[in-house]
Write a protein that holds these residues in place. Structure first.
Motif, mmCIF file in Angstrom:
data_model
loop_
_atom_site.group_PDB
_atom_site.id
_atom_site.type_symbol
_atom_site.label_atom_id
_atom_site.label_comp_id
_atom_site.label_asym_id
_atom_site.label_seq_id
_atom_site.Cartn_x
_atom_site.Cartn_y
_atom_site.Cartn_z
ATOM 1 N N GLU A 128 16.169 47.978 12.136
ATOM 2 C CA GLU A 128 15.536 47.363 10.959
ATOM 3 C C GLU A 128 15.361 45.852 11.115
ATOM 4 O O GLU A 128 14.515 45.256 10.461
ATOM 5 C CB GLU A 128 16.320 47.678 9.683
ATOM 6 N N LYS A 129 16.130 45.229 11.997
ATOM 7 C CA LYS A 129 16.014 43.781 12.175
ATOM 8 C C LYS A 129 14.767 43.395 12.977
ATOM 9 O O LYS A 129 14.379 42.226 13.002
ATOM 10 C CB LYS A 129 17.255 43.219 12.882
ATOM 11 N N LEU A 130 14.164 44.392 13.653
ATOM 12 C CA LEU A 130 12.940 44.113 14.409
ATOM 13 C C LEU A 130 11.816 43.675 13.488
ATOM 14 O O LEU A 130 10.819 43.103 13.929
ATOM 15 C CB LEU A 130 12.505 45.364 15.186
ATOM 16 N N GLU A 131 11.969 43.958 12.206
ATOM 17 C CA GLU A 131 10.912 43.602 11.254
ATOM 18 C C GLU A 131 11.199 42.292 10.534
ATOM 19 O O GLU A 131 10.385 41.816 9.754
ATOM 20 C CB GLU A 131 10.752 44.731 10.234
ATOM 21 N N THR A 132 12.359 41.709 10.757
ATOM 22 C CA THR A 132 12.631 40.429 10.094
ATOM 23 C C THR A 132 12.149 39.300 10.997
ATOM 24 O O THR A 132 12.201 39.407 12.219
ATOM 25 C CB THR A 132 14.143 40.217 9.853
ATOM 26 N N THR A 133 11.676 38.247 10.399
ATOM 27 C CA THR A 133 11.168 37.147 11.216
ATOM 28 C C THR A 133 12.134 35.972 11.245
ATOM 29 O O THR A 133 12.401 35.405 12.293
ATOM 30 C CB THR A 133 9.789 36.666 10.700
ATOM 31 N N LYS A 134 12.680 35.608 10.131
ATOM 32 C CA LYS A 134 13.565 34.426 10.113
ATOM 33 C C LYS A 134 14.985 34.807 9.758
ATOM 34 O O LYS A 134 15.239 35.729 8.992
ATOM 35 C CB LYS A 134 13.045 33.423 9.089
ATOM 36 N N HIS A 135 15.906 34.092 10.353
ATOM 37 C CA HIS A 135 17.309 34.325 10.036
ATOM 38 C C HIS A 135 18.000 32.975 10.041
ATOM 39 O O HIS A 135 17.409 31.965 9.703
ATOM 40 C CB HIS A 135 17.901 35.301 11.059
ATOM 41 N N ARG A 136 19.262 32.927 10.451
ATOM 42 C CA ARG A 136 19.972 31.652 10.507
ATOM 43 C C ARG A 136 19.587 30.883 11.767
ATOM 44 O O ARG A 136 19.108 31.470 12.731
ATOM 45 C CB ARG A 136 21.483 31.921 10.486
ATOM 46 N N ILE A 137 19.835 29.596 11.749
ATOM 47 C CA ILE A 137 19.474 28.726 12.882
ATOM 48 C C ILE A 137 20.064 29.266 14.185
ATOM 49 O O ILE A 137 21.260 29.518 14.278
ATOM 50 C CB ILE A 137 19.977 27.285 12.629
ATOM 51 N N GLY A 138 19.190 29.474 15.161
ATOM 52 C CA GLY A 138 19.623 29.958 16.469
ATOM 53 C C GLY A 138 19.918 31.444 16.501
ATOM 54 O O GLY A 138 20.242 31.999 17.546
ATOM 55 N N LEU A 139 19.794 32.109 15.341
ATOM 56 C CA LEU A 139 20.141 33.533 15.278
ATOM 57 C C LEU A 139 18.991 34.388 14.723
ATOM 58 O O LEU A 139 19.202 35.320 13.955
ATOM 59 C CB LEU A 139 21.394 33.745 14.412
ATOM 60 N N ASP A 140 17.766 34.049 15.122
ATOM 61 C CA ASP A 140 16.641 34.921 14.796
ATOM 62 C C ASP A 140 16.821 36.235 15.539
ATOM 63 O O ASP A 140 17.577 36.302 16.506
ATOM 64 C CB ASP A 140 15.324 34.284 15.263
ATOM 65 N N TYR A 141 16.092 37.247 15.094
ATOM 66 C CA TYR A 141 16.177 38.548 15.774
ATOM 67 C C TYR A 141 14.983 38.780 16.696
ATOM 68 O O TYR A 141 13.894 38.236 16.480
ATOM 69 C CB TYR A 141 16.239 39.671 14.738
#
Ligand SMILES: [Zn+2]
Length: 258
Positions: A128-141
């Motif tokens: 499911e994380k393949l569809e997220t674009t932004k996350h925490r700094i340095g920890l995009d998926y």
């Protein structure tokens, strides 16, 4: 107060002895290392100084250089499978590198280091994380288009949507699901990820989840943190891995892989 201190010291000592004994008894197996994120040193210092699961680039590089300089072979999942079923003769210096959660830094930071030292690692990606674009700094998926296997990297499943905690002490989502629901999650995982090999979120499994893996012909499943090498006698759907932590000194790393 003194009694309490002595008591705590004894517990700590016993815990240490247990780790050493468990590790030493299992030495003839295969060390499978489980990492999470690796970030630039300045990002580590600024944002994740105390985060166990986020390792600095320099620390990771030091470990990989050690493997390279000491002629370690890093196994692919197919080779681990062959080892488990007896078709792969274990050389003296072998280790398995795995990464959980599918962070973009696997591609941006880990992969170039693997290429430099000619090593191989497996990345277990949360569907499911393949569809997220932004996350925490340095920890995009990672995104779907990033998942290209080559001689240095391979991508497999860390479930589609099981990577959640559940309410209650130490309960995880998989503990709350019936077999049908776990199967449905596995079907979704299969649609977006190669699910031939599988790592359970948090290393947490149960009978229902294991039977889903079995019925879907998953070849190997991984758990976590049993502090010893993987052996042929281990449950093929809950193979042990060392949880790699960011504060790990090099002597400890050497002790695990030696
Ligand atoms: Zn995970």
């Amino acid at each position: 107060m003194l009694c309490l201190l002595v008591f705590c010291l004894c517990i700590f000592l016993l815990w240490g002895i247990k780790i050493v004994v468990t590790h030493e008894l299992g030495k003839d197996g295969l060390p499978v290392l489980g990492y999470h994120a690796v970030v630039r040193d300045d990002v580590k210092e600024t944002y994740y100084a105390n985060d166990t699961y986020v390792m600095s680039e320099s620390k990771f590089k030091e470990q990989m250089k050690y493997l390279h300089d000491n002629n370690y072979k890093t196994l692919t999942m197919d080779e681990v499978y062959d080892y488990y079923y007896g078709d792969f003769k274990l050389e003296k210096k072998v280790v398995v590198l795995t990464f959980d959660d599918g962070y973009k830094n696997f591609e941006e930071i880990v992969k170039p280091i693997l290429e430099t030292y000619d090593l191989h690692a497996t990345c277990f990606v949360i569907g499911e994380k393949l569809e997220t674009t932004k996350h925490r700094i340095g920890l995009d998926y990672l995104q779907s288009e990033d998942l290209a296997n080559d001689s240095h990297v391979a991508y497999y499943s860390h479930s589609y949507g099981l990577h959640h905690k559940a309410s209650g002490l130490d309960r995880k989502k998989v503990d709350t699901m019936n077999k049908d629901a776990i199967q449905k999650d596995f079907d979704k995982s299969k649609n977006v990820l190669d699910s031939t090999y599988f790592a359970f979120p948090y290393g947490r499994s149960n009978e229902k989840a294991e039977s889903v893996l079995k019925e879907n012909n998953v070849l190997l499943g991984f758990g976590y943190n049993q502090n010893r090498n993987m052996k042929r006698l281990d449950n093929v759907y809950l193979l042990p891995r060392y949880l790699m932590f960011s504060q790990m000194p090099l002597w400890y790393f050497k002790w695990i892989v030696e």
